[in-house]
Design a protein around this motif. Structure first.
Motif, PDB file in Angstrom:
ATOM      1  N   THR A 173       0.836  -1.193   0.000  1.00 52.67           N
ATOM      2  CA  THR A 173       0.000   0.000   0.000  1.00 52.67           C
ATOM      3  C   THR A 173       0.875   1.250   0.000  1.00 52.67           C
ATOM      4  OG1 THR A 173      -1.686  -1.195   1.235  1.00 52.67           O
ATOM      5  CG2 THR A 173      -1.824   1.198   1.289  1.00 52.67           C
ATOM      6  N   PRO A 174       0.521   2.255  -0.810  1.00 48.07           N
ATOM      7  CA  PRO A 174       1.312   3.494  -0.804  1.00 48.07           C
ATOM      8  C   PRO A 174       1.384   4.113   0.597  1.00 48.07           C
ATOM      9  CG  PRO A 174      -0.239   3.500  -2.624  1.00 48.07           C
ATOM     10  CD  PRO A 174      -0.584   2.309  -1.764  1.00 48.07           C
ATOM     11  N   PHE A 175       2.522   4.704   0.905  1.00 51.25           N
ATOM     12  CA  PHE A 175       2.759   5.270   2.236  1.00 51.25           C
ATOM     13  C   PHE A 175       1.776   6.388   2.569  1.00 51.25           C
ATOM     14  CE2 PHE A 175       4.532   8.430   5.059  1.00 51.25           C
ATOM     15  CZ  PHE A 175       4.847   7.647   6.149  1.00 51.25           C
ATOM     16  N   SER A 176       1.357   6.396   3.819  1.00 51.59           N
ATOM     17  CA  SER A 176       0.586   7.498   4.396  1.00 51.59           C
ATOM     18  C   SER A 176       0.885   7.496   5.893  1.00 51.59           C
ATOM     19  CB  SER A 176      -0.919   7.318   4.162  1.00 51.59           C
ATOM     20  OG  SER A 176      -1.412   6.239   4.928  1.00 51.59           O
ATOM     21  N   LEU A 177       0.572   8.583   6.564  1.00 53.22           N
ATOM     22  CA  LEU A 177       0.780   8.624   8.015  1.00 53.22           C
ATOM     23  C   LEU A 177      -0.098   7.599   8.724  1.00 53.22           C
ATOM     24  CD1 LEU A 177       1.132  12.450   8.640  1.00 53.22           C
ATOM     25  CD2 LEU A 177       2.924  10.721   8.561  1.00 53.22           C
ATOM     26  N   GLU A 178      -1.323   7.420   8.225  1.00 55.81           N
ATOM     27  CA  GLU A 178      -2.216   6.428   8.824  1.00 55.81           C
ATOM     28  C   GLU A 178      -1.630   5.026   8.682  1.00 55.81           C
ATOM     29  OE1 GLU A 178      -3.250   8.700   6.536  1.00 55.81           O
ATOM     30  OE2 GLU A 178      -4.471  10.022   7.774  1.00 55.81           O
ATOM     31  N   LEU A 179      -1.077   4.738   7.502  1.00 55.93           N
ATOM     32  CA  LEU A 179      -0.467   3.433   7.272  1.00 55.93           C
ATOM     33  C   LEU A 179       0.711   3.214   8.219  1.00 55.93           C
ATOM     34  CD1 LEU A 179      -0.208   0.833   5.597  1.00 55.93           C
ATOM     35  CD2 LEU A 179       1.287   2.106   4.059  1.00 55.93           C
ATOM     36  N   ALA A 180       1.532   4.214   8.404  1.00 54.37           N
ATOM     37  CA  ALA A 180       2.673   4.093   9.314  1.00 54.37           C
ATOM     38  C   ALA A 180       2.203   3.790  10.734  1.00 54.37           C
ATOM     39  CB  ALA A 180       3.504   5.369   9.284  1.00 54.37           C
ATOM     40  N   THR A 181       1.130   4.411  11.148  1.00 52.76           N
ATOM     41  CA  THR A 181       0.580   4.169  12.483  1.00 52.76           C
ATOM     42  C   THR A 181       0.092   2.738  12.616  1.00 52.76           C
ATOM     43  OG1 THR A 181      -0.036   6.479  12.729  1.00 52.76           O
ATOM     44  CG2 THR A 181      -1.187   4.898  14.135  1.00 52.76           C
ATOM     45  N   VAL A 182      -0.673   2.280  11.637  1.00 55.05           N
ATOM     46  CA  VAL A 182      -1.211   0.917  11.684  1.00 55.05           C
ATOM     47  C   VAL A 182      -0.077  -0.102  11.630  1.00 55.05           C
ATOM     48  CG1 VAL A 182      -2.645  -0.773  10.472  1.00 55.05           C
ATOM     49  CG2 VAL A 182      -3.461   1.576  10.775  1.00 55.05           C
ATOM     50  N   ARG A 183       0.930   0.143  10.806  1.00 56.08           N
ATOM     51  CA  ARG A 183       2.074  -0.775  10.752  1.00 56.08           C
ATOM     52  C   ARG A 183       2.777  -0.841  12.114  1.00 56.08           C
ATOM     53  NH1 ARG A 183       4.696  -2.323   5.627  1.00 56.08           N
ATOM     54  NH2 ARG A 183       6.633  -2.176   6.797  1.00 56.08           N
ATOM     55  N   GLY A 184       2.859   0.271  12.803  1.00 56.34           N
ATOM     56  CA  GLY A 184       3.435   0.268  14.148  1.00 56.34           C
ATOM     57  C   GLY A 184       2.624  -0.591  15.099  1.00 56.34           C
ATOM     58  N   TRP A 185       1.304  -0.470  15.030  1.00 58.24           N
ATOM     59  CA  TRP A 185       0.437  -1.301  15.872  1.00 58.24           C
ATOM     60  C   TRP A 185       0.613  -2.774  15.524  1.00 58.24           C
ATOM     61  CZ3 TRP A 185      -4.486   1.996  14.663  1.00 58.24           C
ATOM     62  CH2 TRP A 185      -4.441   3.180  15.401  1.00 58.24           C
ATOM     63  N   LEU A 186       0.686  -3.075  14.222  1.00 60.63           N
ATOM     64  CA  LEU A 186       0.874  -4.459  13.803  1.00 60.63           C
ATOM     65  C   LEU A 186       2.198  -5.016  14.325  1.00 60.63           C
ATOM     66  CD1 LEU A 186      -0.402  -4.251  10.116  1.00 60.63           C
ATOM     67  CD2 LEU A 186      -1.462  -5.569  11.966  1.00 60.63           C
ATOM     68  N   MET A 187       3.255  -4.235  14.190  1.00 59.16           N
ATOM     69  CA  MET A 187       4.565  -4.688  14.675  1.00 59.16           C
ATOM     70  C   MET A 187       4.535  -4.938  16.175  1.00 59.16           C
ATOM     71  SD  MET A 187       7.198  -2.401  12.424  1.00 59.16           S
ATOM     72  CE  MET A 187       8.665  -3.199  13.045  1.00 59.16           C
ATOM     73  N   ASP A 188       3.921  -4.047  16.917  1.00 55.03           N
ATOM     74  CA  ASP A 188       3.827  -4.228  18.370  1.00 55.03           C
ATOM     75  C   ASP A 188       3.103  -5.519  18.719  1.00 55.03           C
ATOM     76  OD1 ASP A 188       5.146  -1.819  18.748  1.00 55.03           O
ATOM     77  OD2 ASP A 188       3.319  -0.693  19.242  1.00 55.03           O
ATOM     78  N   GLU A 189       1.992  -5.785  18.034  1.00 57.13           N
ATOM     79  CA  GLU A 189       1.200  -6.978  18.337  1.00 57.13           C
ATOM     80  C   GLU A 189       1.917  -8.249  17.890  1.00 57.13           C
ATOM     81  OE1 GLU A 189      -1.948  -9.120  19.996  1.00 57.13           O
ATOM     82  OE2 GLU A 189      -1.262  -7.063  20.294  1.00 57.13           O
ATOM     83  N   LEU A 190       2.550  -8.222  16.726  1.00 61.45           N
ATOM     84  CA  LEU A 190       3.295  -9.388  16.256  1.00 61.45           C
ATOM     85  C   LEU A 190       4.442  -9.704  17.212  1.00 61.45           C
ATOM     86  CD1 LEU A 190       3.303  -8.572  12.462  1.00 61.45           C
ATOM     87  CD2 LEU A 190       2.189 -10.552  13.534  1.00 61.45           C
ATOM     88  N   GLU A 191       5.135  -8.684  17.681  1.00 61.89           N
ATOM     89  CA  GLU A 191       6.223  -8.892  18.633  1.00 61.89           C
ATOM     90  C   GLU A 191       5.693  -9.432  19.960  1.00 61.89           C
ATOM     91  OE1 GLU A 191      10.146  -6.648  20.362  1.00 61.89           O
ATOM     92  OE2 GLU A 191       8.402  -5.410  19.854  1.00 61.89           O
ATOM     93  N   ARG A 192       4.548  -8.923  20.404  1.00 62.88           N
ATOM     94  CA  ARG A 192       3.968  -9.389  21.668  1.00 62.88           C
ATOM     95  C   ARG A 192       3.618 -10.875  21.593  1.00 62.88           C
ATOM     96  NH1 ARG A 192      -0.655 -10.575  24.080  1.00 62.88           N
ATOM     97  NH2 ARG A 192      -1.974 -10.178  22.287  1.00 62.88           N
ATOM     98  N   ARG A 193       3.074 -11.291  20.463  1.00 58.12           N
ATOM     99  CA  ARG A 193       2.621 -12.681  20.336  1.00 58.12           C
ATOM    100  C   ARG A 193       3.742 -13.671  20.045  1.00 58.12           C
ATOM    101  NH1 ARG A 193      -3.148 -12.739  17.290  1.00 58.12           N
ATOM    102  NH2 ARG A 193      -4.005 -10.848  18.233  1.00 58.12           N
ATOM    103  N   ASN A 194       4.774 -13.227  19.336  1.00 62.86           N
ATOM    104  CA  ASN A 194       5.879 -14.125  19.008  1.00 62.86           C
ATOM    105  C   ASN A 194       7.184 -13.336  19.040  1.00 62.86           C
ATOM    106  OD1 ASN A 194       7.774 -15.854  17.935  1.00 62.86           O
ATOM    107  ND2 ASN A 194       6.480 -16.576  16.262  1.00 62.86           N
ATOM    108  N   PRO A 195       7.664 -13.004  20.243  1.00 64.29           N
ATOM    109  CA  PRO A 195       8.857 -12.170  20.338  1.00 64.29           C
ATOM    110  C   PRO A 195      10.104 -12.805  19.723  1.00 64.29           C
ATOM    111  CG  PRO A 195       8.182 -12.928  22.516  1.00 64.29           C
ATOM    112  CD  PRO A 195       7.116 -13.340  21.552  1.00 64.29           C
ATOM    113  N   GLU A 196      10.252 -14.131  19.867  1.00 65.77           N
ATOM    114  CA  GLU A 196      11.428 -14.792  19.310  1.00 65.77           C
ATOM    115  C   GLU A 196      11.437 -14.710  17.784  1.00 65.77           C
ATOM    116  OE1 GLU A 196       9.321 -16.441  21.467  1.00 65.77           O
ATOM    117  OE2 GLU A 196      10.505 -16.122  23.273  1.00 65.77           O
TER     118      GLU A 196
END
Length: 77
Positions: free
Chosen positions: A31-54
């Motif tokens: 998806t083309p970059f936007s500030l909203e996309l950057a925010t959602v990607r941050g949330w996704l990264m946080d959740e992915l790390e929380r569920r499978n940190p290794e």
């Protein structure tokens, strides 16, 4: 696969399946970059790390650097 929406909320992300989170990550990557996309990607990264940190850290720290599309094999296997 559902169409990516940059309107996902933190609550939707924390209740989504791991497969859905990785699907959203891959769709966001195309998806083309936007500030909203950057925010959602941050949330996704946080959740992915929380569920499978290794797996998340292995993907993030891999040398040479991996692409976004490689995340699935580290998070889901």
């Amino acid at each position: 696969m559902k169409k990516y929406e940059a309107t996902a909320t933190p609550e939707q992300i924390t209740t989504a399946s791991l497969e859905t989170l990785v699907d959203l990550w891959e769709q966001a990557d195309a998806t083309p970059f936007s500030l909203e996309l950057a925010t959602v990607r941050g949330w996704l990264m946080d959740e992915l790390e929380r569920r499978n940190p290794e797996g998340f850290n292995a993907w993030l720290e891999h040398e040479p650097a991996l692409e976004d599309k490689d995340l699935r094999k580290y998070i889901i296997g």
